[in-house]
Design a protein around this motif. Sequence first.
Motif, PDB file in Angstrom:
ATOM      1  N   THR A 303       1.013  -1.648  -0.366  1.00  0.00           N
ATOM      2  CA  THR A 303      -0.285  -0.340   0.191  1.00  0.00           C
ATOM      3  C   THR A 303       0.621   1.418  -0.316  1.00  0.00           C
ATOM      4  N   CYS A 304       0.099   2.088  -0.649  1.00  0.00           N
ATOM      5  CA  CYS A 304       1.454   3.197  -0.887  1.00  0.00           C
ATOM      6  C   CYS A 304       0.259   4.617  -0.665  1.00  0.00           C
ATOM      7  N   VAL A 305       1.463   5.758  -0.330  1.00  0.00           N
ATOM      8  CA  VAL A 305       0.489   7.312  -0.016  1.00  0.00           C
ATOM      9  C   VAL A 305       0.743   8.219  -1.622  1.00  0.00           C
ATOM     10  N   GLY A 306       1.400   7.416  -2.396  1.00  0.00           N
ATOM     11  CA  GLY A 306       1.578   8.758  -3.557  1.00  0.00           C
ATOM     12  C   GLY A 306       2.372   8.270  -4.994  1.00  0.00           C
ATOM     13  N   ALA A 307       1.645   8.634  -5.335  1.00  0.00           N
ATOM     14  CA  ALA A 307       3.145   7.912  -6.816  1.00  0.00           C
ATOM     15  C   ALA A 307       2.777   8.543  -8.051  1.00  0.00           C
ATOM     16  N   GLY A 308       3.980   8.975  -9.139  1.00  0.00           N
ATOM     17  CA  GLY A 308       4.053   9.934  -9.599  1.00  0.00           C
ATOM     18  C   GLY A 308       5.120   9.366 -10.914  1.00  0.00           C
ATOM     19  N   ILE A 309       5.517  10.165 -12.326  1.00  0.00           N
ATOM     20  CA  ILE A 309       5.525   9.779 -13.406  1.00  0.00           C
ATOM     21  C   ILE A 309       7.375  10.344 -13.544  1.00  0.00           C
ATOM     22  N   TRP A 310       8.096   9.971 -13.916  1.00  0.00           N
ATOM     23  CA  TRP A 310       9.645  11.151 -13.872  1.00  0.00           C
ATOM     24  C   TRP A 310      10.793   9.628 -14.675  1.00  0.00           C
ATOM     25  N   ASN A 311      11.676  10.519 -15.912  1.00  0.00           N
ATOM     26  CA  ASN A 311      11.983   9.501 -16.568  1.00  0.00           C
ATOM     27  C   ASN A 311      11.642   7.990 -16.774  1.00  0.00           C
ATOM     28  N   ASN A 312      11.015   8.602 -17.709  1.00  0.00           N
ATOM     29  CA  ASN A 312      10.364   7.081 -17.967  1.00  0.00           C
ATOM     30  C   ASN A 312      10.019   5.755 -17.024  1.00  0.00           C
ATOM     31  N   THR A 313       9.842   6.784 -15.738  1.00  0.00           N
ATOM     32  CA  THR A 313       9.211   5.057 -15.146  1.00  0.00           C
ATOM     33  C   THR A 313       8.352   6.012 -13.880  1.00  0.00           C
ATOM     34  N   VAL A 314       8.054   4.986 -13.289  1.00  0.00           N
ATOM     35  CA  VAL A 314       6.673   4.844 -12.517  1.00  0.00           C
ATOM     36  C   VAL A 314       7.415   4.750 -11.063  1.00  0.00           C
ATOM     37  N   PHE A 315       6.866   5.245  -9.932  1.00  0.00           N
ATOM     38  CA  PHE A 315       7.642   5.582  -8.767  1.00  0.00           C
ATOM     39  C   PHE A 315       6.374   5.508  -7.786  1.00  0.00           C
ATOM     40  N   ALA A 316       6.597   5.050  -6.512  1.00  0.00           N
ATOM     41  CA  ALA A 316       5.254   5.289  -5.295  1.00  0.00           C
ATOM     42  C   ALA A 316       6.145   5.150  -4.115  1.00  0.00           C
ATOM     43  N   PHE A 317       5.191   5.629  -3.105  1.00  0.00           N
ATOM     44  CA  PHE A 317       5.641   6.218  -1.669  1.00  0.00           C
ATOM     45  C   PHE A 317       4.990   5.009  -0.566  1.00  0.00           C
ATOM     46  N   SER A 318       5.860   4.015  -0.304  1.00  0.00           N
ATOM     47  CA  SER A 318       5.011   2.551   1.067  1.00  0.00           C
ATOM     48  C   SER A 318       5.585   4.069   2.516  1.00  0.00           C
ATOM     49  N   GLY A 319       5.042   3.684   2.942  1.00  0.00           N
ATOM     50  CA  GLY A 319       5.389   4.317   4.078  1.00  0.00           C
ATOM     51  C   GLY A 319       6.863   4.299   4.465  1.00  0.00           C
TER      52      GLY A 319
END
Length: 369
Positions: A303-319
């Motif tokens: 489960t993650c708190v947010g996500a984005g796209i940068w440098n042709n990569t999907v990223f997401a932050f969990s705790g």
Amino acid sequence: MESFAKDRQHRARMTAVIAAIVAAALAIAYLAGLFGGASRRLSAKRLRPVVTQNVTPMGDRLLYYDGTTLFCLSSNGTELWKYVLGSGAGFSVSDQLVAAWAGGSLHILDRNGRVTYNDRLADVIQFAKAGPKYVAAVTGDTLSPSLLIKDANGLAVDSETLAYEGKVLLDVGFFENGDYLWSTALDVLGVSPLTVMNIYRVGAMNTGEVELGDGITYQVLYSGKKLYVVNTRDIKVYDSRGMQDPFAKQLVYGWRLIGSVTGGGEPAMLFAPESQTADGRNITELRVLSGTRKDSRYTLPDTCVGAGIWNNTVFAFSGDVLYRADLSGQRFSALQSTIPDTITGYIGLLTNGVALVSCGDSVWAVTLP
């Protein structure tokens, strides 16, 4: 025969030595970044604002308002400039300009904090939006407001009132290098609420008016000389005259746009399930629409708190973990966060690949690898 065997052994040893030297040289060059292969390390730094101070990305820097003063910081937290606004102010940014307002006073600053305009308008300002060249200010009552366009020096270049009679102006934005402007307004006096989009060439004329229907339009993106209008039901695509592309419509019911990358081609749009974005803290699935051609789904490892796209990569932050996956792939890699606290929210992304996250009230700048 023996001499030939020794010569062959000698050549084999020399070949191995040369190969080792070449491999070592290539490794050194790679680590030095000569082939563009040097990667950044995941790192984090705590910044001085708190979450409630409207922390806002502006290109490779960020702004925040402490209730009296507007501050601009670099991505590493260095103060670049500050400007006193007084209480009850709001602000909007583009990569080049800052528009701030309080009551009927409008302030325009460049990205270096230089004030280019500061004066009181004829009416109370509801909100303002900064573009590359101009600032749009929505003034007057909530119902039947006025739209005023000023250049960076405060010179009035356009205004519109008639188009918003009996309507509530929801949002405005500049596109096509800031020479055009779109607005969305809600017609609340009809039999059923209807959203209308107006398109203007700044200082010239209204180039189009589009009825968007009763879906709730919450985002308009500009990419590849097209406007992508996103509502709670679908995405519709228009040109600068308001002509719709009938073959570009996409259904996104149940999904909420949470990030995008725009430019000269079709946009990459990042969605999360609508039910998981209500509090922004329980995202388990992501969807990326690359224009109208590619639809990719991702299941997050946690489960993650947010996500984005940068440098042709999907990223997401969990705790406590940063997850990453290539746009062309489906497998996530995990990097342990260097923040000595639990990540509770995602604020936004700077253009230099620094993500802003929150841990409770505190704000951290995370350099993405």
